[in-house]
Design an enzyme around this catalytic site. Structure first.
Site, PDB file in Angstrom:
ATOM      1  N   ASP A   1       6.483 -36.764  23.448  1.00  0.00           N
ATOM      2  CA  ASP A   1       6.936 -37.950  24.185  1.00  0.00           C
ATOM      3  C   ASP A   1       7.804 -38.905  23.353  1.00  0.00           C
ATOM      4  OD1 ASP A   1       4.798 -38.658  22.607  1.00  0.00           O
ATOM      5  OD2 ASP A   1       3.798 -39.889  24.116  1.00  0.00           O
TER       6      ASP A   1
ATOM      7  N   GLU B   1       0.385 -36.959   7.761  1.00  0.00           N
ATOM      8  CA  GLU B   1       1.730 -36.825   7.180  1.00  0.00           C
ATOM      9  C   GLU B   1       1.626 -36.683   5.659  1.00  0.00           C
ATOM     10  OE1 GLU B   1       0.753 -39.250   9.236  1.00  0.00           O
ATOM     11  OE2 GLU B   1       2.124 -39.338  10.952  1.00  0.00           O
TER      12      GLU B   1
END
Ligand SMILES: *[C@@H]1O[C@H](CO)[C@@H](O)[C@H](O)[C@H]1NC(C)=O
Ligand SMILES: *[C@@H]1O[C@H](CO)[C@@H](O)[C@H](O)[C@H]1NC(C)=O
Ligand SMILES: *[C@@H]1O[C@H](CO)[C@@H](O)[C@H](O)[C@H]1NC(C)=O
Length: 287
Positions: A149, A234
């Site tokens: 998204d 990450e």
């Protein structure tokens, strides 16, 4: 007689001009096409890794993302469903797209201490990628972890093809900020403009970096983990492949925003049981 000869001459000259024009027009087009194909096959592949799960806005989000990717050359989209089996919606959706894709699925294991999403899905994609690259002649490529998204400008894909090891760039509207971004001094990353958990080893959003695919062969153990606190995925993957000094600031030394961490709002749908008018049943049409 004299007149007829003139006519023949005109016709001959006309034909000559026509033939000349034909060659003049078709040659450059022909060369252009070949040049384009050579450029395409010389471009490193971008492997876009997108975990996805069933929800009301899934098809809308996938449609938007896939139509962006249709404008990107040499992209291979790896879509991993969070489900026991591949759903009909996503299978048909990918088949109907004109993209080069790989469709995988793995159900998230509910873990008590970890709410991170996409861990199993991204790791499955990395296993697939390692096998794929191992047998590919062209091992060049770039791995980009893409939420379904987010909003991606085409420029972000042009930037990441320059990557030697790990490229980084700003991400708009994320972590409680207008923009979260690496700080750059003399063309090197010198720090980060981040307020959410700034003590993260790499305070960068998933959309703010891409990794040279070859590094995943070089570091076969590199993967995401449920053993780290939230927001550290990450940093987890990056720690295997790079140090801060290795980061390559792209997007004009991190002065441009080419990706936004947009989120699709959860729609509120009326409860059909509470409505007086009889309605078509849920599932009568794919949405
Ligand atoms: C990735 O690394 C390989 C091997 O070092 C190199 O050939 C390639 O140019 C690098 N970049 C990309 C985008 O593949
Ligand atoms: C980034 O900054 C370095 C050092 O100031 C400079 O040499 C380089 O040209 C800059 N790159 C871009 C794309 O602006
Ligand atoms: C690549 O293939 C070789 C030979 O089949 C194998 O030994 C190696 O483990 C593979 N590497 C990866 C990362 O899958």
């Amino acid at each position: 007689m004299h007149f007829l000869n003139k006519k023949k001459q005109y016709i001959a000259i006309g034909m000559l001009i026509f033939v000349a024009l034909f060659f003049f027009h078709s040659r450059p087009a022909f060369q252009c096409q070949i040049a384009q194909e050579t450029i395409n096959s010389n471009l490193p592949t971008i492997y876009g890794i997108t975990p996805t799960y069933a929800r009301l806005t899934q098809k809308a989000d996938l449609t938007r993302l896939s139509q962006t990717l249709m404008l990107v050359k040499n992209i291979h989209w790896i879509v991993i469903e969070d489900s026991e089996t591949k759903t009909k919606l996503v299978s048909n959706f990918l088949k109907e797209s004109t993209l080069k894709y790989t469709h995988l699925n793995v159900k998230t294991q509910k873990a008590k201490h970890s709410t991170a999403s996409g861990v199993e899905q991204r790791n499955l994609a990395l296993s697939w990628l390692r096998e794929h690259l191992n047998k590919s002649e062209d091992k060049r490529g770039v791995v980009y972890f893409m939420d379904d998204d987010n909003t991606y400008a085409l420029k972000v894909f042009e930037e990441m093809r320059k990557i030697q090891k790990v490229g980084v760039w700003p991400v708009g509207i994320v972590g409680g900020m207008r923009v979260e971004m690496p700080l750059v001094t003399d063309g090197k990353v010198s720090g980060y403009n981040a307020v959410w958990k700034p003590f993260r080893p790499f305070p960068i959003d998933m959309a703010g970096f891409a990794i040279n695919a070859t590094l995943f062969l070089q570091f076969p153990e590199a993967k995401f983990s449920r053993g780290v606190q939230s927001g550290f995925q990450e940093s987890e993957i990056l720690k295997y492949v790079a140090t801060k000094d290795d980061l390559e600031p792209l997007a004009e030394n991190c002065t441009k925003v080419y990706v936004w961490h947009t989120r699709t709002q959860k729609p509120s749908i009326l409860n059909p049981k509470k409505l007086k008018t009889p309605l078509l049943p849920d599932g009568h049409i794919e949405v």
